[in-house]
Write an enzyme that holds these catalytic residues in place. Sequence first.
Site, mmCIF file in Angstrom:
data_model
loop_
_atom_site.group_PDB
_atom_site.id
_atom_site.type_symbol
_atom_site.label_atom_id
_atom_site.label_comp_id
_atom_site.label_asym_id
_atom_site.label_seq_id
_atom_site.Cartn_x
_atom_site.Cartn_y
_atom_site.Cartn_z
ATOM 1 N N ASP A 150 0.840 -1.201 0.000
ATOM 2 C CA ASP A 150 0.000 0.000 0.000
ATOM 3 C C ASP A 150 0.873 1.248 0.000
ATOM 4 O O ASP A 150 0.377 2.374 -0.049
ATOM 5 C CB ASP A 150 -1.005 -0.008 1.166
ATOM 6 C CG ASP A 150 -0.344 -0.090 2.520
ATOM 7 O OD1 ASP A 150 0.889 -0.199 2.588
ATOM 8 O OD2 ASP A 150 -1.079 -0.027 3.532
ATOM 9 N N SER A 151 2.219 1.035 0.028
ATOM 10 C CA SER A 151 3.138 2.151 -0.209
ATOM 11 C C SER A 151 2.929 2.714 -1.612
ATOM 12 O O SER A 151 3.448 3.788 -1.938
ATOM 13 C CB SER A 151 4.591 1.710 -0.019
ATOM 14 O OG SER A 151 4.849 0.531 -0.754
ATOM 15 N N ASP A 185 -1.107 -6.144 -0.418
ATOM 16 C CA ASP A 185 -1.507 -5.486 0.832
ATOM 17 C C ASP A 185 -3.015 -5.242 0.856
ATOM 18 O O ASP A 185 -3.592 -4.757 -0.125
ATOM 19 C CB ASP A 185 -0.820 -4.116 0.938
ATOM 20 C CG ASP A 185 0.287 -4.110 1.971
ATOM 21 O OD1 ASP A 185 0.310 -4.992 2.852
ATOM 22 O OD2 ASP A 185 1.134 -3.204 1.886
ATOM 23 N N LYS A 194 -1.524 -9.419 2.649
ATOM 24 C CA LYS A 194 -0.828 -9.003 3.867
ATOM 25 C C LYS A 194 -1.705 -8.025 4.640
ATOM 26 O O LYS A 194 -2.391 -7.198 4.039
ATOM 27 C CB LYS A 194 0.525 -8.353 3.522
ATOM 28 C CG LYS A 194 1.241 -7.713 4.732
ATOM 29 C CD LYS A 194 2.717 -7.421 4.472
ATOM 30 C CE LYS A 194 2.978 -6.089 3.825
ATOM 31 N NZ LYS A 194 2.534 -4.925 4.607
ATOM 32 N N GLU A 237 -1.808 -5.541 8.375
ATOM 33 C CA GLU A 237 -1.063 -4.950 9.487
ATOM 34 C C GLU A 237 -1.797 -5.195 10.799
ATOM 35 O O GLU A 237 -3.003 -4.929 10.895
ATOM 36 C CB GLU A 237 -0.907 -3.434 9.279
ATOM 37 C CG GLU A 237 -0.025 -3.077 8.091
ATOM 38 C CD GLU A 237 0.177 -1.574 7.934
ATOM 39 O OE1 GLU A 237 -0.238 -0.798 8.823
ATOM 40 O OE2 GLU A 237 0.746 -1.183 6.899
ATOM 41 N N GLU A 286 8.743 -4.432 10.785
ATOM 42 C CA GLU A 286 9.235 -3.138 10.288
ATOM 43 C C GLU A 286 9.770 -2.272 11.422
ATOM 44 O O GLU A 286 9.094 -2.046 12.426
ATOM 45 C CB GLU A 286 8.090 -2.416 9.552
ATOM 46 C CG GLU A 286 8.525 -1.078 8.971
ATOM 47 C CD GLU A 286 7.537 -0.516 7.942
ATOM 48 O OE1 GLU A 286 6.533 -1.189 7.606
ATOM 49 O OE2 GLU A 286 7.785 0.611 7.481
HETATM 50 O O1 KIV Z 1 3.543 -1.152 1.717
HETATM 51 C C1 KIV Z 1 4.729 -1.508 1.781
HETATM 52 O O2 KIV Z 1 5.564 -1.189 0.931
HETATM 53 C C2 KIV Z 1 5.124 -2.318 2.921
HETATM 54 C C3 KIV Z 1 6.584 -2.606 3.089
HETATM 55 C C4 KIV Z 1 7.290 -1.416 3.613
HETATM 56 C C5 KIV Z 1 6.828 -3.790 3.921
HETATM 57 O O3 KIV Z 1 4.316 -2.727 3.696
#
Ligand code: KIV
Length: 271
Positions: free
Chosen positions: A51-52, A90, A120, A122, A189
Site C-alpha cells: 500500500d506504499s 496489501d 498481507k 497490518e 518493520e
Molecule cells: O507497503 C509496503 O511497501 C510495505 C513494506 C514497507 C513492507 O508494507
Amino acid sequence: MSVHRSVKKITTHVLQEMKRNGEKIAMLTAYDYTMARILDQAGIDILLVGDSASNVMAGHETTLPITLNEMIYHAAGVVRAVERCLVVVDMPFGSYQGNSREALNSAIRIMKETGGHSIKMEGGREIVESIERILTAGIPVMGHLGLTPQSIYKFGTYTVRAREEEEAKRLIEDAKILEAAGCFAIVLEKVPAKLAAQVAKEIEIPIIGIGAGNGVDGQVLVTHDMLGMNQEFSPRFLRRYANLAEDMTLAVKSYVSDVRRKDFPNDSEQY
Ligand code: KIV
C-alpha cells in the site's frame, strides 16, 4: 542444491523450507507490470504490491488514502508479469478493520480480481479473528508487525518501535499469535535488530525485516527507494543500489536537447 534454486515457482511452503534451510528471502515492492517483470526475472522471491503505492505511485503523504479498487488495479498488472515469484497484495486501510466478514470479502476480491497468491495485513491480536476467517477460505496471509504505517495517526511518528520492554514483549506475543493463527510469514518493520533476531529465532515461520537488522529470515525494501528514484526518503536502514533519479534526469535532459537541436530523429530513426 539450495531450495530457491531447485524450484520453478516460489510458494509459501518454499519460503518456509528456505527458512528451515537457512536461506535468506529477498522481497521487494512492485506496483506495475513493467517493473514487476524486471524484478521477477532478476530473481526476487516475493513481490509485495504494497500500500506504499499510495506514497510512491499516487504521491499521498500516508498509506491511508489508497482504495481496494486501486490496490486491485496495481496488483493485477504485477501478477500478469510474474512467472516465478510469490505475489503478496496489501489489504489497504479500511478494507479489513471493520469486522472479519468485511476482511474476508476484501481478501476474496483481491484473490479473484488480481490472481495474486496471498494477502498481507497490518496488526497483531486485534485482527486475529479476521486472519483466521481469511485462512479458512484458503487464502494465505502474511502478517505485519512493528511499525505499521496504517496506524500512523495513532502513533504520531515513524520512529523505531518496541524499544521499551513492555512493547517488545507484546510484539513477541503478537508474532506467536500470528504464527499460531496460520500466517505463512511476518513482515517486521523498524524494530531493534536484537528483538527482530529473537522473534525470528522463537518462531518457525519466516520473518522478513525492513529496518530490523540482519538476524531475520529475509529483507524487504520499497523498490523505488532502493533504486534511488526517491531522493527525499533517506532512513538509516535504506541501502541505495542505483541512482535512477539522476540517470533518468540525465537521459531526459539529453532527449530534450536532441529534440531542440533537431538531432532526434535522425535519418535512420524515421520511415
Ligand atoms: O507497503 C509496503 O511497501 C510495505 C513494506 C514497507 C513492507 O508494507
